[in-house]
Design an enzyme around this catalytic site. Structure first.
Site, PDB file in Angstrom:
ATOM      1  N   ARG A 165      -7.216  -1.570  -9.408  1.00  0.00           N
ATOM      2  CA  ARG A 165      -8.299  -0.617  -9.201  1.00  0.00           C
ATOM      3  C   ARG A 165      -9.617  -1.325  -9.480  1.00  0.00           C
ATOM      4  O   ARG A 165      -9.702  -2.199 -10.352  1.00  0.00           O
ATOM      5  CB  ARG A 165      -8.166   0.604 -10.126  1.00  0.00           C
ATOM      6  CG  ARG A 165      -7.073   1.578  -9.733  1.00  0.00           C
ATOM      7  CD  ARG A 165      -7.414   2.330  -8.454  1.00  0.00           C
ATOM      8  NE  ARG A 165      -6.441   3.369  -8.131  1.00  0.00           N
ATOM      9  CZ  ARG A 165      -5.388   3.203  -7.359  1.00  0.00           C
ATOM     10  NH1 ARG A 165      -5.135   1.985  -6.847  1.00  0.00           N
ATOM     11  NH2 ARG A 165      -4.571   4.207  -7.086  1.00  0.00           N
ATOM     12  N   GLU A 222     -15.701   2.656  -3.122  1.00  0.00           N
ATOM     13  CA  GLU A 222     -15.069   2.159  -1.897  1.00  0.00           C
ATOM     14  C   GLU A 222     -15.483   3.041  -0.721  1.00  0.00           C
ATOM     15  O   GLU A 222     -15.238   4.248  -0.762  1.00  0.00           O
ATOM     16  CB  GLU A 222     -13.541   2.154  -2.032  1.00  0.00           C
ATOM     17  CG  GLU A 222     -13.030   1.154  -3.037  1.00  0.00           C
ATOM     18  CD  GLU A 222     -11.525   1.195  -3.251  1.00  0.00           C
ATOM     19  OE1 GLU A 222     -11.004   0.292  -3.925  1.00  0.00           O
ATOM     20  OE2 GLU A 222     -10.867   2.134  -2.745  1.00  0.00           O
ATOM     21  N   HIS A 273      -8.904  -1.937   0.543  1.00  0.00           N
ATOM     22  CA  HIS A 273      -7.849  -1.235  -0.207  1.00  0.00           C
ATOM     23  C   HIS A 273      -6.625  -0.995   0.689  1.00  0.00           C
ATOM     24  O   HIS A 273      -6.221   0.133   0.942  1.00  0.00           O
ATOM     25  CB  HIS A 273      -8.375   0.100  -0.756  1.00  0.00           C
ATOM     26  CG  HIS A 273      -7.588   0.603  -1.922  1.00  0.00           C
ATOM     27  ND1 HIS A 273      -8.132   1.366  -2.922  1.00  0.00           N
ATOM     28  CD2 HIS A 273      -6.273   0.455  -2.260  1.00  0.00           C
ATOM     29  CE1 HIS A 273      -7.216   1.676  -3.822  1.00  0.00           C
ATOM     30  NE2 HIS A 273      -6.074   1.130  -3.442  1.00  0.00           N
TER      31      HIS A 273
END
Length: 271
Positions: free
Chosen positions: A189, A218, A237
């Site tokens: 993370r 993000e 991601h």
């Protein structure tokens, strides 16, 4: 829930009095208030195991790409301004290098299995030491203190869950403990790393490079300094982003929802 949406807050829970189950994609649950959900009698499920193989693959892909400067190399190869390839444009060797894995859960262990095939030396730091037979299977050495791992590793790969204990686990002090030739890889993370400290470390060559599948927020603002650095690779991601895995994730979420609605034990329930 997909990509942490919708936000499960008190307002939503009050508007859905018959809600029984929240099924969240992926393994991380840092975006969920489990106590709040439990107080409303809502059960939670996630998909923790299916994502591990693809995420470990991406971790190795980022390690290889950053060590051999693949993104920079591609840009050079396709640039209309390139007239020749410089002979002194070099990456660093992976085989024989030391990989430090912070977080030796399912994903971290799968990374270690892959790294063993690249003849890497493997160190790991974890809340609990793995069984001796698990360590010997991948040739991993346990570091009780994270500082020891940081000081010895050529690559530091983060595969921990985001918790209050791991929030900004890697900050200015930890980055300065790393070798100036080291590369940081984050597949956990974004908030596990102090991003401002990372920018400073990369700009001042405290470490060689970073490869990040996760950031905060993000996506990053388009003027963020991380986006301007040559010694950074950022992916959107995509740890679990293969067609096969995403399909199974959807199936597992549906199974958990169906079980919860039928009053049956929920597969992969988060307790």
């Amino acid at each position: 829930m997909w990509y942490h949406k919708p936000a499960i807050n008190e307002e939503l829970l009050q508007s859905l009095p018959n809600l029984k189950v929240v099924a969240s994609s992926g393994v991380g649950i840092d975006h969920l208030d489990l106590k709040l959900l439990s107080s409303y009698g809502v059960k939670v499920a996630n998909t923790p195991f299916i994502v591990s193989t693809d995420t470990a693959d991406l971790g190795m892909a980022l390690l290889l790409a950053s060590s051999r400067r693949l993104v920079e190399g591609h840009e050079m190869a396709v640039s209309p301004e390139t007239e020749y390839f410089p002979a002194d444009w070099l990456g660093v060797q992976v085989s024989g290098a030391t990989l430090g894995i912070v977080g030796m859960g399912t994903i971290g262990y799968k990374v270690a299995e892959r790294a063993k095939a690249f003849e890497m030396k493997i160190l790991y730091h974890n809340r609990n030491q793995r069984k001796k037979e698990e360590e010997s299977a991948v040739g991993a050495v346990y570091c009780k203190k994270i500082d020891d791992l940081l000081q010895q590793s050529d690559f530091v790969l983060l595969a921990v869950n985001l918790t209050p204990q791991t929030h900004k686990l890697i900050g200015k002090r930890e980055l300065e403990l790393m070798k100036p030739t080291a590369i940081l890889i984050n597949i956990s993370r974004g908030l596990v790393v102090d991003q401002d400290a990372l920018v400073e470390a990369l700009q001042n060559k405290v470490i060689r490079a970073a490869a990040l599948d996760v950031t905060y927020p993000e996506p990053l603002p388009r003027d963020h300094p991380l986006l301007k650095l040559k010694n950074v690779i950022i992916t959107p991601h995509i740890g679990s982003a293969t067609k096969e895995t995403r399909w199974v994730m959807m199936e597992e979420m549906a199974e958990s929802i169906e079980a919860g609605l039928a009053g049956l034990p929920i597969p992969r329930e988060v307790l």
